[in-house]
Enzyme design. Structure first.
Site, PDB file in Angstrom:
ATOM      1  N   ASP A   1       0.900  -1.222  -0.156  1.00 10.52           N
ATOM      2  CA  ASP A   1      -0.004   0.001  -0.020  1.00 10.52           C
ATOM      3  C   ASP A   1       0.720   1.257   0.065  1.00 10.52           C
ATOM      4  O   ASP A   1       2.023   1.090   0.384  1.00 10.52           O
ATOM      5  CB  ASP A   1      -0.849  -0.206   1.232  1.00 10.52           C
TER       6      ASP A   1
ATOM      7  N   GLU B   1      -0.074  -0.664   5.753  1.00 11.01           N
ATOM      8  CA  GLU B   1       0.830  -0.384   6.830  1.00 11.01           C
ATOM      9  C   GLU B   1       0.773   1.125   6.972  1.00 11.01           C
ATOM     10  O   GLU B   1       1.045   1.781   7.896  1.00 11.01           O
ATOM     11  CB  GLU B   1       2.507  -0.607   6.194  1.00 11.01           C
TER      12      GLU B   1
END
Length: 469
Positions: free
Chosen positions: A89, A152
């Site tokens: 991400d 994250e």
């Protein structure tokens, strides 16, 4: 058996860069408004995870998808497991890009794309390191799990779920920071300051907005102000122009009738290093606070100007906290919202050392803002400080490899950023930035030098093999 790791990387450089480019083309920003049961963080993070697992399957790794929130590639056998934690991400794009952030390009030896340095570039480097060990059929005594997260940059719910249903590795590292090593990470707390968004009968703050994420320095601030009938518009515009010039920032103000729309542009940066950015929101609030606002609008602007502006260590809010090993607390004011008639808020992201707690941080802020009618709310999901001693065999091995490959001294470091390395008691962050790398994480025109990607891959391969042979 001596292995020339740099030569092995060179043989695979074209394939490595192709796989990385394909992964960078996936716009993997978390989008809660597009989340579904099948894509908990939106379609982008899921697509990037599937792409990474597809690459691992192609190369013969045992792969597993955990509910489209995380996954792993597994290799080897043994009683102990080395965990390597990457994430696919990325933070929102923001503004100010010179190229398409999801169409990677190489210019002057630099690979430009969102995620090139945080964390797709380093993750692919670590993956290719493991791929080389597998392809060379080197003898190993431990298992390796390359674990891929998709959340994250937000709440880490990907790893929360993964570790609920999968075994926890015995030791490991995250290729998501810098060399020589990060063996200490400050605690991470998010605190929201809120109050009523009310106005009086003078200048009226209709709207104030800034920020994309709590862990990013807001690049720009925007405000809509209703002016009093007798306001001197020319004087206002001249004062704003003078302020912008004085503070060496850019911006504009447009007046339509009695409504003035302000814009101020600063510089984005990672929330763990707020001093390296220019917070467009606080600079704008500091200017507006000199005007005659009333009630909630005045309290809101004064709070930002007097307690947050140009203070990235929380000193004005009573948090001048320093630890001999972990250093000073840092504070990033990342999100700002004021809508007339609704709630006004500022979201603070704190990176704090040993010696304090989230509860103490809240108490210090409440004491500092006791006269401001502000509510102080600690958000869930915080993380305490993390530290692995330098005499731990994991740390010693990783530093030894770094020194042999670079000729530079290897020593422990503590950062304000949070990495998946802290998920393990014996977990650290290792690379992929070098001491001479330029840090563009979370910024416009994010890039990673191609030579750094290649050199990191060789270091990762050597390090992984020494840890599992």
């Amino acid at each position: 058996m001596a292995i020339d790791w740099k030569q092995e990387v060179a043989k695979r450089e074209d394939d490595l860069m192709k796989d990385l480019m394909d992964l960078l083309r996936v716009p993997s920003v978390r989008e809660d408004d597009k989340a579904t049961e099948d894509a908990p963080f939106g379609p982008g993070p899921k697509a990037a995870l599937l792409k990474f697992l597809e690459i691992g399957e192609r190369d013969g790794f045992v792969t597993k998808n955990v509910e489209n929130v995380a996954g792993h590639l597994e290799f080897g056998e043994g009683d102990e497991t080395l965990g390597i934690f990457g994430h696919v991400d990325v933070v929102p794009v923001g503004t100010g890009w010179d190229t398409d952030p999801f169409e990677p390009v190489i210019k002057d030896g630099r690979l430009y794309a969102r995620g090139s340095s945080d964390d797709k570039g380093p993750s692919v480097a670590a993956y290719y390191a493991l791929k080389m060990i597998k392809e060379l059929e080197l003898p190993t005594s431990k298992r390796v799990r390359f674990i891929i997260g998709t959340d994250e940059e937000s709440s880490w719910k990907c790893m929360e779920r993964y570790l609920e249903v999968e075994e926890t590795p015995d030791f490991g590292f995250a290729p998501d920071a810098e060399f020589p090593i990060i063996n200490g990470e400050k605690g991470n707390a998010t605190i929201v300051l809120s109050l009523d968004a009310t106005n009086g009968d003078s200048y009226q703050l209709k709207q104030f907005q800034a920020g994309l994420r709590a862990n990013m320095v807001p690049e720009s601030g925007n405000a809509v102000v209703v002016l009093p009938e007798d306001a001197d518009v020319d004087a206002l515009q001249k004062a704003y122009d003078a302020y912008l010039e004085q503070e060496k920032v850019t911006g504009s103000v447009e007046v339509n009738g009695r409504e003035a729309t302000f814009f101020l542009k600063g510089k984005s940066a990672h929330g763990a290093s707020p001093a390296s950015g220019v917070n467009g929101a606080t600079y704008l609030a500091a200017f507006l606070s000199s005007y005659d606002f009333k009630e909630g609008a005045k309290r809101y602007l004064d709070m930002i100007a007097n307690f947050i502006h140009q203070d990235t260590e929380g000193k004005k809010l009573g948090m001048a906290i320093v630890d001999d090993v972990m250093g000073a607390l840092t504070m990033n004011a990342g999100l700002f919202s004021f809508e007339e008639g609704k709630e006004a808020s500022v979201t603070l992201n704190m990176r704090y050392p040993k010696g304090t707690t989230e509860e103490k941080l809240v108490a210090n802020i409440e004491k500092s803002l006791a006269d401001s009618a502000v509510q102080v709310n600690l958000q869930p999901g915080g993380k305490g400080p993390h530290y692995v001693p330098e005499d731990d065999e994991l740390v010693k091995t990783l530093l030894e490899v770094y020194e042999e490959h670079t000729g530079l001294e290897g020593k422990g470091q503590v950062i304000g950023g949070g990495t998946f390395g802290r998920l393990l008691e014996r977990g650290v962050a290792y690379g992929a930035m070098f001491p001479d790398s330029i840090d563009t994480m979370h910024q416009a025109n994010e890039f990673m030098a191609v030579k750094d990607i290649i050199n990191a891959t060789a270091i990762y391969a050597d390090a992984i093999y020494r840890l599992i042979k």
